[in-house]
Design an enzyme around this catalytic site. Structure first.
Site, PDB file in Angstrom:
ATOM      1  N   SER A 139       0.487   2.820  -4.736  1.00  0.00           N
ATOM      2  CA  SER A 139      -0.633   2.744  -3.695  1.00  0.00           C
ATOM      3  C   SER A 139      -1.747   1.727  -4.178  1.00  0.00           C
ATOM      4  CB  SER A 139      -1.356   4.123  -3.479  1.00  0.00           C
ATOM      5  OG  SER A 139      -0.605   5.147  -3.288  1.00  0.00           O
ATOM      6  N   HIS A 152       6.072  -0.051  -0.396  1.00  0.00           N
ATOM      7  CA  HIS A 152       4.996   1.032  -0.266  1.00  0.00           C
ATOM      8  C   HIS A 152       5.328   1.691   1.051  1.00  0.00           C
ATOM      9  CE1 HIS A 152       0.392   2.197   0.364  1.00  0.00           C
ATOM     10  NE2 HIS A 152       1.163   3.079  -0.456  1.00  0.00           N
ATOM     11  N   GLU A 173       5.186  -1.398   3.557  1.00  0.00           N
ATOM     12  CA  GLU A 173       4.572  -2.762   2.947  1.00  0.00           C
ATOM     13  C   GLU A 173       5.759  -3.212   2.242  1.00  0.00           C
ATOM     14  OE1 GLU A 173      -0.114  -2.235   3.605  1.00  0.00           O
ATOM     15  OE2 GLU A 173       0.943  -1.275   2.037  1.00  0.00           O
ATOM     16  N   ASN A 191      -3.871   0.242   2.281  1.00  0.00           N
ATOM     17  CA  ASN A 191      -5.101   1.219   1.461  1.00  0.00           C
ATOM     18  C   ASN A 191      -6.157   0.317   1.234  1.00  0.00           C
ATOM     19  OD1 ASN A 191      -3.357   3.112   1.297  1.00  0.00           O
ATOM     20  ND2 ASN A 191      -2.430   2.920  -0.546  1.00  0.00           N
TER      21      ASN A 191
HETATM   22  N1  CAA Z   1       9.884  16.060   8.248  1.00  0.00           N
HETATM   23  C1  CAA Z   1      10.383  16.511   9.377  1.00  0.00           C
HETATM   24  N2  CAA Z   1       9.452  17.052  10.468  1.00  0.00           N
HETATM   25  C2  CAA Z   1       8.223  16.855  10.005  1.00  0.00           C
HETATM   26  C3  CAA Z   1       7.620  16.500   9.036  1.00  0.00           C
HETATM   27  C4  CAA Z   1       8.591  15.982   8.028  1.00  0.00           C
HETATM   28  N3  CAA Z   1       8.320  15.682   6.790  1.00  0.00           N
HETATM   29  N4  CAA Z   1       6.152  16.369   9.036  1.00  0.00           N
HETATM   30  C5  CAA Z   1       5.906  17.002  10.200  1.00  0.00           C
HETATM   31  N5  CAA Z   1       7.151  17.297  10.989  1.00  0.00           N
HETATM   32  C6  CAA Z   1       7.351  17.663  12.209  1.00  0.00           C
HETATM   33  C7  CAA Z   1       6.248  19.005  12.567  1.00  0.00           C
HETATM   34  O1  CAA Z   1       6.823  20.000  12.036  1.00  0.00           O
HETATM   35  C8  CAA Z   1       6.176  19.144  13.922  1.00  0.00           C
HETATM   36  O2  CAA Z   1       7.220  19.589  14.569  1.00  0.00           O
HETATM   37  P1  CAA Z   1       7.090  20.428  15.938  1.00  0.00           P
HETATM   38  O3  CAA Z   1       6.630  19.681  16.828  1.00  0.00           O
HETATM   39  O4  CAA Z   1       8.165  21.165  16.145  1.00  0.00           O
HETATM   40  O5  CAA Z   1       5.922  21.673  15.551  1.00  0.00           O
HETATM   41  C9  CAA Z   1       6.244  17.489  14.190  1.00  0.00           C
HETATM   42  O6  CAA Z   1       6.629  16.836  13.125  1.00  0.00           O
HETATM   43  C10 CAA Z   1       4.755  16.851  14.408  1.00  0.00           C
HETATM   44  O7  CAA Z   1       3.940  17.160  13.458  1.00  0.00           O
HETATM   45  P2  CAA Z   1       2.630  17.882  13.772  1.00  0.00           P
HETATM   46  O8  CAA Z   1       2.522  19.082  14.301  1.00  0.00           O
HETATM   47  O9  CAA Z   1       1.720  18.059  12.338  1.00  0.00           O
HETATM   48  O10 CAA Z   1       2.006  16.859  14.669  1.00  0.00           O
HETATM   49  P3  CAA Z   1       1.138  15.372  14.729  1.00  0.00           P
HETATM   50  O11 CAA Z   1       1.742  14.907  15.871  1.00  0.00           O
HETATM   51  O12 CAA Z   1      -0.148  15.566  14.385  1.00  0.00           O
HETATM   52  O13 CAA Z   1       1.948  14.310  13.388  1.00  0.00           O
HETATM   53  C11 CAA Z   1       1.513  13.211  11.639  1.00  0.00           C
HETATM   54  C12 CAA Z   1       1.852  14.414  12.066  1.00  0.00           C
HETATM   55  C13 CAA Z   1       2.514  12.072  11.933  1.00  0.00           C
HETATM   56  C14 CAA Z   1       1.214  13.457  10.154  1.00  0.00           C
HETATM   57  C15 CAA Z   1       0.136  12.657  12.266  1.00  0.00           C
HETATM   58  O14 CAA Z   1      -0.822  13.502  12.008  1.00  0.00           O
HETATM   59  C16 CAA Z   1      -0.307  11.330  11.327  1.00  0.00           C
HETATM   60  O15 CAA Z   1       0.242  10.214  11.761  1.00  0.00           O
HETATM   61  N6  CAA Z   1      -1.463  11.422  10.384  1.00  0.00           N
HETATM   62  C17 CAA Z   1      -1.761  10.506   9.942  1.00  0.00           C
HETATM   63  C18 CAA Z   1      -0.982  10.032   8.452  1.00  0.00           C
HETATM   64  C19 CAA Z   1      -1.255   9.134   7.773  1.00  0.00           C
HETATM   65  O16 CAA Z   1      -2.428   8.255   8.145  1.00  0.00           O
HETATM   66  N7  CAA Z   1      -0.543   8.587   6.713  1.00  0.00           N
HETATM   67  C20 CAA Z   1      -1.013   7.674   5.878  1.00  0.00           C
HETATM   68  C21 CAA Z   1      -1.596   8.013   4.696  1.00  0.00           C
HETATM   69  S1  CAA Z   1      -1.949   6.889   3.584  1.00  0.00           S
HETATM   70  C22 CAA Z   1      -0.412   6.549   2.760  1.00  0.00           C
HETATM   71  O17 CAA Z   1       0.357   7.250   2.885  1.00  0.00           O
HETATM   72  C23 CAA Z   1      -0.673   5.538   1.629  1.00  0.00           C
HETATM   73  C24 CAA Z   1      -1.048   5.646   0.374  1.00  0.00           C
HETATM   74  O18 CAA Z   1      -0.720   4.880  -0.650  1.00  0.00           O
HETATM   75  C25 CAA Z   1      -2.160   7.000  -0.064  1.00  0.00           C
HETATM   76  P1  NAD Z   2       3.414  13.593  -6.485  1.00  0.00           P
HETATM   77  O1  NAD Z   2       2.580  14.198  -7.813  1.00  0.00           O
HETATM   78  O2  NAD Z   2       3.670  14.469  -5.186  1.00  0.00           O
HETATM   79  O3  NAD Z   2       4.961  13.330  -6.919  1.00  0.00           O
HETATM   80  C1  NAD Z   2       5.188  12.678  -8.371  1.00  0.00           C
HETATM   81  C2  NAD Z   2       6.577  13.088  -9.095  1.00  0.00           C
HETATM   82  O4  NAD Z   2       6.778  12.038 -10.032  1.00  0.00           O
HETATM   83  C3  NAD Z   2       6.425  14.426  -9.428  1.00  0.00           C
HETATM   84  O5  NAD Z   2       7.435  15.490  -8.834  1.00  0.00           O
HETATM   85  C4  NAD Z   2       6.559  14.494 -10.872  1.00  0.00           C
HETATM   86  O6  NAD Z   2       7.202  15.590 -11.447  1.00  0.00           O
HETATM   87  C5  NAD Z   2       7.477  13.041 -10.944  1.00  0.00           C
HETATM   88  N1  NAD Z   2       7.505  12.483 -12.318  1.00  0.00           N
HETATM   89  C6  NAD Z   2       6.491  11.980 -12.740  1.00  0.00           C
HETATM   90  N2  NAD Z   2       6.612  11.391 -13.918  1.00  0.00           N
HETATM   91  C7  NAD Z   2       7.912  11.229 -13.890  1.00  0.00           C
HETATM   92  C8  NAD Z   2       9.094  10.602 -14.568  1.00  0.00           C
HETATM   93  N3  NAD Z   2       8.706   9.805 -15.835  1.00  0.00           N
HETATM   94  N4  NAD Z   2      10.121  10.525 -14.293  1.00  0.00           N
HETATM   95  C9  NAD Z   2      10.685  11.171 -13.233  1.00  0.00           C
HETATM   96  N5  NAD Z   2       9.958  11.853 -12.316  1.00  0.00           N
HETATM   97  C10 NAD Z   2       8.500  11.871 -12.725  1.00  0.00           C
HETATM   98  O7  NAD Z   2       2.979  12.127  -6.089  1.00  0.00           O
HETATM   99  P2  NAD Z   2       2.973  11.338  -4.667  1.00  0.00           P
HETATM  100  O8  NAD Z   2       2.061  11.652  -3.780  1.00  0.00           O
HETATM  101  O9  NAD Z   2       4.513  11.557  -4.570  1.00  0.00           O
HETATM  102  O10 NAD Z   2       2.913   9.734  -5.214  1.00  0.00           O
HETATM  103  C11 NAD Z   2       3.838   9.198  -5.996  1.00  0.00           C
HETATM  104  C12 NAD Z   2       3.438   7.526  -5.772  1.00  0.00           C
HETATM  105  O11 NAD Z   2       3.422   7.343  -4.597  1.00  0.00           O
HETATM  106  C13 NAD Z   2       2.077   7.305  -6.279  1.00  0.00           C
HETATM  107  O12 NAD Z   2       2.156   5.950  -7.019  1.00  0.00           O
HETATM  108  C14 NAD Z   2       1.167   7.302  -5.302  1.00  0.00           C
HETATM  109  O13 NAD Z   2       0.058   6.529  -5.330  1.00  0.00           O
HETATM  110  C15 NAD Z   2       2.296   6.870  -4.184  1.00  0.00           C
HETATM  111  N6  NAD Z   2       1.667   6.856  -2.615  1.00  0.00           N
HETATM  112  C16 NAD Z   2       1.423   8.014  -2.361  1.00  0.00           C
HETATM  113  C17 NAD Z   2       1.036   8.401  -1.287  1.00  0.00           C
HETATM  114  C18 NAD Z   2       0.587   9.643  -0.909  1.00  0.00           C
HETATM  115  O14 NAD Z   2      -0.045   9.938   0.436  1.00  0.00           O
HETATM  116  N7  NAD Z   2       0.400  10.729  -1.649  1.00  0.00           N
HETATM  117  C19 NAD Z   2       1.278   7.619  -0.082  1.00  0.00           C
HETATM  118  C20 NAD Z   2       2.138   6.354  -0.545  1.00  0.00           C
HETATM  119  C21 NAD Z   2       2.270   6.028  -1.894  1.00  0.00           C
END
Ligand code: CAA
Ligand code: NAD
Length: 298
Positions: free
Chosen positions: A127, A148, A160, A198
């Site tokens: 991330s 990503h 990404e 991010n």
């Molecule tokens: N697999 C299959 N189906 C799934 C699922 C999955 N992993 N997750 C949810 N669903 C299904 C649900 O069961 C639901 O089904 P029903 O309609 O039958 O109930 C349907 O998909 C819709 O889900 P929700 O009811 O939760 O409704 P939603 O319309 O709110 O959609 C969401 C969910 C897509 C997550 C939406 O809330 C959303 O876009 N949220 C924002 C997520 C976001 O910003 N993500 C980025 C995070 S940052 C990141 O990832 C980067 C990082 O490095 C940290």
């Molecule tokens: P998580 O804690 O849910 O999962 C990490 C997994 O990696 C665990 O199941 C752990 O057992 C496994 N693991 C750790 N060390 C290992 C090794 N040496 N060999 C094999 N498996 C190992 O974490 P996450 O949220 O899935 O995040 C994973 C990566 O993705 C991070 O770099 C995070 O920044 C990035 N990321 C996270 C998000 C998010 O929304 N959580 C979104 C995009 C990217």
């Protein structure tokens, strides 16, 4: 250069989704976990998600029940789990999705560099960390990219694709094509902190947590404000639970170390306290809100 066999390291929140979309895209996928119990949990999660998507396809009239079942079985048939790194040796691409800790990631890539075939491409789903540093550690910087994905991987349409100065053009093109095969819209990014999403999203989450910490508004009102005032699908406090409080903290800690003078990366004390108490968000059942699996319950 066509990617047919993919290794995914880590089957947690992100890894399980990457395994699934790669298999849905027709690749054979092998997933490496640190322990069998984590692997079993991740694979069970994939099965549930594949079934849910098949059911949805039928409900929406996109596939007959027989076709949806056959496609789901074919996807699951392309997935295998392992706890042995040597099983990744013949992968065309290995995507890392383990804990957000640069030292751990670099050590993993250094080891994979001597295990995976020389033509194999490496990618990190980090991330926040510099792709270039992991690329150097792997011993094959020209065959290294960032891939990503976004959470939940099965539903979010973006990937990404991050290149460094050393990334080979052919490798970058193959990584973009892989993203497309996974059903995603790729965007190209340079190797900058947080890439595009991010760098914008995490400071926004920090501002929301700081607001909560100051008592400016309740967590419910902050979320409602951004949902109904700006059309966000979920508010920033719920989103922090969704991403994982530990992952959010690791991202910020890494940035604070590198950019100590950047106020946008200042860590709210509330975030540290929650992580210390084991409240990691959706994955642990409690963060700022309470969760029962994927459902927010309080
Ligand atoms: N697999 C299959 N189906 C799934 C699922 C999955 N992993 N997750 C949810 N669903 C299904 C649900 O069961 C639901 O089904 P029903 O309609 O039958 O109930 C349907 O998909 C819709 O889900 P929700 O009811 O939760 O409704 P939603 O319309 O709110 O959609 C969401 C969910 C897509 C997550 C939406 O809330 C959303 O876009 N949220 C924002 C997520 C976001 O910003 N993500 C980025 C995070 S940052 C990141 O990832 C980067 C990082 O490095 C940290
Ligand atoms: P998580 O804690 O849910 O999962 C990490 C997994 O990696 C665990 O199941 C752990 O057992 C496994 N693991 C750790 N060390 C290992 C090794 N040496 N060999 C094999 N498996 C190992 O974490 P996450 O949220 O899935 O995040 C994973 C990566 O993705 C991070 O770099 C995070 O920044 C990035 N990321 C996270 C998000 C998010 O929304 N959580 C979104 C995009 C990217």
């Amino acid at each position: 250069m066509q990617i047919k066999k993919v290794g995914v390291v880590g089957c947690g929140l992100m890894g399980h989704g990457i395994v699934q979309v790669a298999a849905q895209g027709g690749c054979n996928v092998i997933c490496l976990e640190a322990e069998q119990a984590f692997l079993d949990k991740g694979l069970a999660r994939i099965e549930k998600s594949v079934e849910k998507l098949a059911q949805k396809a039928v409900e929406k009239g996109k596939a007959s029940e027989a076709d949806a079942k056959a496609a789901a079985a074919a996807t699951l048939g392309r997935i295998r789990g392992t706890t042995n790194k040597a099983d990744l040796a013949d992968c065309d691409l290995v995507v890392e999705a383990i804990v957000e800790d640069l030292g751990v990631k670099k050590a993993l890539f250094a080891e994979l560099g001597s295990i995976v075939k020389k033509q194999g491409i490496f990618a990190s789903n980090t991330s926040s960390f510099p792709i270039g540093e992991m690329a150097e550690a792997s011993g094959r910087p020209e065959r290294f990219v960032g891939l990503h994905f976004f959470n939940p991987v099965q539903l979010m349409r973006l990937v990404e694709v991050v290149r460094t100065d050393a990334t080979d053009d052919e490798v970058f093109a193959a990584a973009r094509s892989f993203g497309e095969a996974c059903g995603k819209s790729p965007v190209s990014c340079k190797d900058t902190p947080g890439f595009v999403v991010n760098r914008l999203l995490v400071p926004f989450m920090v501002q929301a947590l700081s607001m909560l910490e100051r008592g400016d508004a309740t967590k419910e009102d902050i979320d409602t404000a951004m949902q109904f005032g700006c059309g966000h699908p979920m508010g920033p406090i719920t989103l922090t639970d969704y991403v994982g409080l530990d992952t959010t903290l690791y991202i910020l800690e890494g940035w604070c170390e590198r950019y100590p003078d950047e106020p946008a990366f200042a860590i709210p004390a509330l975030l540290r306290e929650k992580v210390k108490a084991g409240k990691l968000g959706r994955k642990s059942g409690e963060g700022f809100f309470k969760w029962d699996g994927d459902k927010k319950v309080g």
